[in-house]
Design a protein around this motif. Sequence first.
Motif, mmCIF file in Angstrom:
data_model
loop_
_atom_site.group_PDB
_atom_site.id
_atom_site.type_symbol
_atom_site.label_atom_id
_atom_site.label_comp_id
_atom_site.label_asym_id
_atom_site.label_seq_id
_atom_site.Cartn_x
_atom_site.Cartn_y
_atom_site.Cartn_z
ATOM 1 N N GLY A 1 -57.874 78.623 -32.593
ATOM 2 C CA GLY A 1 -58.115 77.130 -32.732
ATOM 3 C C GLY A 1 -57.439 76.343 -34.000
ATOM 4 O O GLY A 1 -56.733 77.117 -34.707
ATOM 5 N N ARG B 1 -59.306 72.793 -38.531
ATOM 6 C CA ARG B 1 -60.659 72.218 -38.747
ATOM 7 C C ARG B 1 -61.768 72.828 -37.791
ATOM 8 O O ARG B 1 -62.776 73.082 -38.240
ATOM 9 C CB ARG B 1 -60.660 70.653 -38.185
ATOM 10 C CG ARG B 1 -61.633 69.962 -38.680
ATOM 11 C CD ARG B 1 -61.709 68.442 -38.572
ATOM 12 N NE ARG B 1 -61.262 68.185 -36.930
ATOM 13 C CZ ARG B 1 -61.169 67.055 -36.500
ATOM 14 N NH1 ARG B 1 -61.426 65.946 -37.262
ATOM 15 N NH2 ARG B 1 -60.872 66.710 -35.316
ATOM 16 N N ASP B 2 -61.486 73.380 -36.750
ATOM 17 C CA ASP B 2 -62.335 74.035 -35.716
ATOM 18 C C ASP B 2 -62.611 75.456 -36.503
ATOM 19 O O ASP B 2 -63.806 75.783 -36.476
ATOM 20 C CB ASP B 2 -61.709 74.063 -34.541
ATOM 21 C CG ASP B 2 -61.604 72.789 -34.023
ATOM 22 O OD1 ASP B 2 -62.189 71.800 -34.408
ATOM 23 O OD2 ASP B 2 -60.479 72.606 -32.942
ATOM 24 N N THR B 3 -61.542 76.336 -36.786
ATOM 25 C CA THR B 3 -61.705 77.580 -37.078
ATOM 26 C C THR B 3 -62.648 77.608 -38.619
ATOM 27 O O THR B 3 -63.480 78.506 -38.843
ATOM 28 C CB THR B 3 -60.516 78.179 -37.518
ATOM 29 O OG1 THR B 3 -59.565 77.631 -38.209
ATOM 30 C CG2 THR B 3 -59.667 78.469 -36.055
ATOM 31 N N GLU C 1 -65.103 75.418 -39.329
ATOM 32 C CA GLU C 1 -66.425 75.126 -38.852
ATOM 33 C C GLU C 1 -67.045 76.600 -38.528
ATOM 34 O O GLU C 1 -68.084 76.846 -38.936
ATOM 35 C CB GLU C 1 -66.443 74.299 -37.665
ATOM 36 C CG GLU C 1 -67.411 73.106 -38.065
ATOM 37 C CD GLU C 1 -67.122 71.867 -37.094
ATOM 38 O OE1 GLU C 1 -67.509 72.016 -36.156
ATOM 39 O OE2 GLU C 1 -66.384 70.823 -37.531
ATOM 40 N N SER D 1 -53.814 67.488 -35.235
ATOM 41 C CA SER D 1 -53.790 68.770 -35.722
ATOM 42 C C SER D 1 -52.384 69.156 -35.625
ATOM 43 O O SER D 1 -51.561 68.652 -34.800
ATOM 44 C CB SER D 1 -54.906 69.781 -34.806
ATOM 45 O OG SER D 1 -54.511 70.087 -33.423
#
Length: 328
Positions: free
Chosen positions: A69, A72-74, A76, A190
């Motif tokens: 991912g 930002r997603d990883t 989290e 991203s």
Amino acid sequence: MPFTRREFALGLAGSGLLGCTPVERPLWSADTHPRDYPTVLAQEHMAGRLREMSGGRLDIRVYPGGQLGAERDTLEITMFGGLDLNRVNLAPLNPIAPATLVPALPFLFRSIAHMRRAMDGAPGRKILASLEAHGLKGLCFYDSGARSFYNTRGPIHLPEDMAGLKIRVQNSDLYVALVEALGADATPMSFGEVYQALVQGVIDGAENNWPSYDSTRHFEAAPYYSTTEHVMAPEVLVMSMRRWRRLPDEDRALIEQAARESVPVMRALWDARVEAARERVVAAGITLTTISDKRPFQARVAPVYEQYLNPSLLELVDEIAAMEDGDG
Ligand code: GTR
């Protein structure tokens, strides 16, 4: 994601079902860069040292290429304990941990040597420690060189040349403010989406260091690279505090040591990669504009310091500014 046979075996051993020395499940790590990129190779080095020092009990499995991912997603997921390790830039941490804004400030570092000295010293330690309150154990910083602007339209010599350009930035308000202070329009996006956005004309440009400009092939779509060198924020390797807390002291020490040892390895790979990337894109025919006088850019972005920093962070800025450049 299916387990490999080895992971399965390690899992069984870890569970004690095989009745031999307990083996920990390998630590999973995410990186947005390809397998041969210095940040990924540094984590592989760290994995090797961990295996050696723990007699094969501890290991890391790196998932490169953004396959787990976007940063930002990883991040989290890492904060919630779904991922053990994560190598990210400081930018996606800016909205989470305010101290990470400091090294991401425009024109803060005078040179790469200055950045290395500050990150290896007390300022770097404070910033890593500040991550714990946000569920992340800061292990080490890796280099990211200097970021410069590139675009599809034409050379940038002065901030005036950026007027109205749509520039992709990382997901950080600081970067939005920086780009807008220079007179351009900022579009947070991203990393993995930038190439298409350049090709389709959704954005006119972006900003990055030589190795990323090269590895993403952004240079093909946006061939005007101007050496603004406006940010020298390093990369950071973080671990989930949830995982960290479950480890015995002895394993924590091994992880910290392996991370520490991977830093000089990364830096040597990085320096070589910067040269190779620059040569490759210049040979491919980009238009390189060398900006030797950065003052017009510096003057425009100076207000973001006061805008983004509280007094204690401004103290950290002063501490860094007062440091010698070091020998890199
Ligand atoms: C690179 C950095 C990545 C990512 C990327 C970006 O230089 O290594 O972690 O932050 O820039 O611009 O999104």
